[in-house]
Design an enzyme around this catalytic site. Structure first.
Site, PDB file in Angstrom:
ATOM      1  N   LYS A  25       0.836  -1.208   0.000  1.00 19.69           N
ATOM      2  CA  LYS A  25       0.000   0.000   0.000  1.00 19.69           C
ATOM      3  C   LYS A  25       0.867   1.253   0.000  1.00 19.69           C
ATOM      4  O   LYS A  25       0.575   2.232  -0.695  1.00 19.69           O
ATOM      5  CB  LYS A  25      -0.926  -0.026   1.219  1.00 19.69           C
ATOM      6  CG  LYS A  25      -1.852   1.164   1.345  1.00 19.69           C
ATOM      7  CD  LYS A  25      -2.945   0.899   2.374  1.00 19.69           C
ATOM      8  CE  LYS A  25      -2.407   0.800   3.784  1.00 19.69           C
ATOM      9  NZ  LYS A  25      -2.109   2.119   4.390  1.00 19.69           N
ATOM     10  N   GLY A  90      -6.057   7.471   5.331  1.00 18.76           N
ATOM     11  CA  GLY A  90      -5.195   8.513   5.873  1.00 18.76           C
ATOM     12  C   GLY A  90      -4.079   8.927   4.935  1.00 18.76           C
ATOM     13  O   GLY A  90      -3.771  10.115   4.802  1.00 18.76           O
ATOM     14  N   SER A 166       5.808  10.930   8.837  1.00 19.60           N
ATOM     15  CA  SER A 166       6.657  10.979   7.641  1.00 19.60           C
ATOM     16  C   SER A 166       5.823  11.209   6.392  1.00 19.60           C
ATOM     17  O   SER A 166       6.349  11.649   5.362  1.00 19.60           O
ATOM     18  CB  SER A 166       7.455   9.681   7.512  1.00 19.60           C
ATOM     19  OG  SER A 166       6.587   8.581   7.282  1.00 19.60           O
ATOM     20  N   GLN A 167       4.519  10.933   6.451  1.00 17.14           N
ATOM     21  CA  GLN A 167       3.669  11.136   5.278  1.00 17.14           C
ATOM     22  C   GLN A 167       3.546  12.615   4.924  1.00 17.14           C
ATOM     23  O   GLN A 167       3.376  12.967   3.754  1.00 17.14           O
ATOM     24  CB  GLN A 167       2.291  10.515   5.505  1.00 17.14           C
ATOM     25  CG  GLN A 167       2.318   8.996   5.528  1.00 17.14           C
ATOM     26  CD  GLN A 167       0.952   8.390   5.795  1.00 17.14           C
ATOM     27  OE1 GLN A 167      -0.058   9.090   5.812  1.00 17.14           O
ATOM     28  NE2 GLN A 167       0.920   7.091   5.999  1.00 17.14           N
ATOM     29  N   ASP A 310       4.230   0.778  11.995  1.00 21.57           N
ATOM     30  CA  ASP A 310       3.108  -0.076  11.568  1.00 21.57           C
ATOM     31  C   ASP A 310       3.289  -1.531  11.996  1.00 21.57           C
ATOM     32  O   ASP A 310       2.349  -2.322  11.921  1.00 21.57           O
ATOM     33  CB  ASP A 310       2.918  -0.002  10.059  1.00 21.57           C
ATOM     34  CG  ASP A 310       2.186   1.261   9.635  1.00 21.57           C
ATOM     35  OD1 ASP A 310       1.607   1.943  10.497  1.00 21.57           O
ATOM     36  OD2 ASP A 310       2.198   1.581   8.423  1.00 21.57           O
ATOM     37  N   ARG A 341      -3.932   3.759  18.814  1.00 22.81           N
ATOM     38  CA  ARG A 341      -3.516   2.356  18.849  1.00 22.81           C
ATOM     39  C   ARG A 341      -2.940   1.947  20.192  1.00 22.81           C
ATOM     40  O   ARG A 341      -2.974   0.767  20.552  1.00 22.81           O
ATOM     41  CB  ARG A 341      -2.530   2.083  17.710  1.00 22.81           C
ATOM     42  CG  ARG A 341      -3.205   2.061  16.346  1.00 22.81           C
ATOM     43  CD  ARG A 341      -2.239   1.864  15.191  1.00 22.81           C
ATOM     44  NE  ARG A 341      -2.987   1.584  13.958  1.00 22.81           N
ATOM     45  CZ  ARG A 341      -2.428   1.532  12.754  1.00 22.81           C
ATOM     46  NH1 ARG A 341      -1.126   1.735  12.606  1.00 22.81           N
ATOM     47  NH2 ARG A 341      -3.175   1.257  11.689  1.00 22.81           N
ATOM     48  N   ARG A 385      -5.218  -3.015  11.369  1.00 21.19           N
ATOM     49  CA  ARG A 385      -4.071  -3.677  11.998  1.00 21.19           C
ATOM     50  C   ARG A 385      -4.447  -4.307  13.348  1.00 21.19           C
ATOM     51  O   ARG A 385      -3.815  -5.270  13.764  1.00 21.19           O
ATOM     52  CB  ARG A 385      -2.903  -2.710  12.136  1.00 21.19           C
ATOM     53  CG  ARG A 385      -2.447  -2.158  10.796  1.00 21.19           C
ATOM     54  CD  ARG A 385      -1.007  -1.739  10.757  1.00 21.19           C
ATOM     55  NE  ARG A 385      -0.702  -1.051   9.499  1.00 21.19           N
ATOM     56  CZ  ARG A 385      -0.490  -1.660   8.340  1.00 21.19           C
ATOM     57  NH1 ARG A 385      -0.544  -2.977   8.262  1.00 21.19           N
ATOM     58  NH2 ARG A 385      -0.229  -0.952   7.248  1.00 21.19           N
ATOM     59  N   LYS A 410      -8.898  -2.457   4.170  1.00 26.50           N
ATOM     60  CA  LYS A 410      -8.089  -1.241   4.048  1.00 26.50           C
ATOM     61  C   LYS A 410      -6.712  -1.533   3.472  1.00 26.50           C
ATOM     62  O   LYS A 410      -6.180  -0.758   2.673  1.00 26.50           O
ATOM     63  CB  LYS A 410      -7.962  -0.567   5.412  1.00 26.50           C
ATOM     64  CG  LYS A 410      -7.230   0.768   5.404  1.00 26.50           C
ATOM     65  CD  LYS A 410      -7.237   1.384   6.779  1.00 26.50           C
ATOM     66  CE  LYS A 410      -6.471   2.697   6.812  1.00 26.50           C
ATOM     67  NZ  LYS A 410      -7.127   3.758   6.039  1.00 26.50           N
TER      68      LYS A 410
END
EC number: 2.5.1.19
Length: 435
Positions: A25, A90, A166-167, A310, A341, A385, A410
């Site tokens: 992804k 996201g 970081s995105q 992740d 999370r 997740r 997802k």
């Protein structure tokens, strides 16, 4: 009404299987943005069937690339915004915030109610510094965003925090080549998830975009994309659940075709991390194989996951299930993901008697009261997740009920089917009673 999965494993827990994973992804979403920015000079192969990627691909196809112009072009003469709805995706929200700022048009970028609770202000303000016309449609610092593009570039230099997402950084770097002045990005503080920034830069390099990275500064000049093809590798994040299964089974040999030992994906670090739990990775002619019959290595005093957050849920659940009182750091970004999370892990681990506590950004497992009831019901909090990290507990618990089983779409739509291939029994339940 949502459906639940009842997962169990009967008989010999010696697992020997081959699983063909979907495309990454992370790679797919970057490749799609790069392809759109290149006006389709760059093609993408092995596109993921993950819902987030399907969503982003559909949005980009709908928007088209014919009006994708250099920043600074004249702005549209209409007050009607084009609705761009990313749903729960996201990565799409962050990447499109930058992409739409560089594209000619008037857009309302929105998503689910949870998406509207996930901060976007750091990225939006960085784009505004560059000259983007962005305003918050509802709450300051959060989606939805009103975006009028293309941006009228005021400066080529912008600062952004490195320890949040970081995105944000990747979103800015990808539009840098089409900006009239290019971009010099100064990263403030420690860079979280550096492998994902490396991935972005490597993929840009593969299609002719050069960069300079000196100290905490990354510079990309205005450049033209080179025609080419980005071939997406299978998803190492998805592979992590098979490492979990190998760790919890009595014995396991699991083949994962087309995965590369040396990968652009930061989550390929799972190979090294899982040696702590006695799982060995070996290269094969077609990909990799993981085996559970190797001696475990010593765990570090504190396992730092800041470059691969992740993987955190998977690794924490494995450690808890094996009764290892491990400590972790680098989990700060988990609180602003699909759900909080950290809180989700704390709630669900309590169902097997394990606690996860935080002290000065160090998260410690206490497994002294670990026990496995005959059945547990795991809430997923709309987080893919959570479902996939806890499902392998069926190797230790007679029945594991996973709420809202569809959340896996997802990133790994065929997860439940692949579990069946490995010998798990998966039954779909409707109108289940939440425990």
């Amino acid at each position: 009404m949502s459906k639940n999965a009842l997962v169990s494993f009967q008989g010999n827990k010696n697992i020997n299987t081959e699983i063909q994973l979907t495309g990454s992804k992370s790679e797919c979403n970057r490749a799609l943005i790069i392809s759109a920015l290149s006006k389709k000079l760059v093609q993408v192969e092995n596109l993921s069937n993950a819902a987030d990627t399907v969503t982003l691909n559909g949005i980009l196809n709908k928007l088209g690339v014919e009006s994708n112009e250099q920043g600074g072009a004249s702005k549209p003469q209409t007050n009607n915004s084009e609705l761009v709805d990313v749903g729960p995706a996201g990565t799409a929200m962050r990447f499109l915030s930058a992409y739409l700022s560089a594209k000619n048009g008037n857009f309302l970028l929105t998503g689910t109610e949870r998406m509207k609770q996930r901060p976007i202000g750091i990225l939006a303000e960085a784009l505004k510094t560059l000259g983007a016309d962005i305003s918050y449609a509802e709450n300051e610092g959060f989606p939805p965003l009103n975006i009028v593009g293309p941006l009228n570039q005021k400066t080529e230099k912008v600062k952004i925090k490195g320890d949040v997402s970081s995105q944000y950084i990747s979103a800015l770097l990808m539009i840098a080549p089409v900006l009239p002045q290019g971009l010099t990005l100064e990263i403030e503080g420690e860079l979280t998830s550096k492998p994902y920034v490396d991935m972005t830069l490597d993929m840009l390099s593969a299609v002719g975009i050069e960069h300079q990275w000196q100290g905490n500064s990354i510079s990309i000049k205005p450049q033209t994309f080179k025609a080419g093809t980005l071939v997406v590798e299978p998803d190492w994040s998805a592979a992590s659940y098979w490492y979990s299964i190998a760790a919890l089974a009595d014995e396991a040999t699991i083949s994962l075709p087309a995965l590369k030992e040396k990968s652009l994906q930061g989550d390929s670090q799972i190979q090294r991390i899982m040696e702590i739990f006695g799982i060995q990775t070996s290269k094969t002619e077609t990909g990799i194989s993981i085996q559970s019959n190797e001696k475990a290595t010593d765990a570090p005093e504190i396992l730092d996951l800041k470059t691969c957050p992740d993987l955190a849920q998977t690794i924490v659940v494995i450690a808890a299930a094996l009764g290892k009182n491990m400590a972790f750091t680098g989990l700060e970004t988990l609180k602003i993901k699909e759900t909080d999370r950290i809180a989700a892990l704390q709630n669900e681990l309590a169902k097997i008697g394990v606690t996860l506590t935080e002290t000065n950004l160090v998260y410690t497992l206490n497994c002294d009261k670990l026990h496995f009831p005959d059945k547990i019901t795991i809430a997923t909090y709309e987080d893919h997740r959570m479902a996939m990290a806890f499902a392998p507990l069926a190797l230790l618990v007679k029945e594991v009920e996973i709420e809202e089983m569809q959340v896996v779409e997802k990133s790994y739509p065929y997860f439940w089917d692949d579990l069946k291939k490995a010998g798990f029994e998966v039954t779909t339940l409707q109108h289940s009673v939440i425990q």
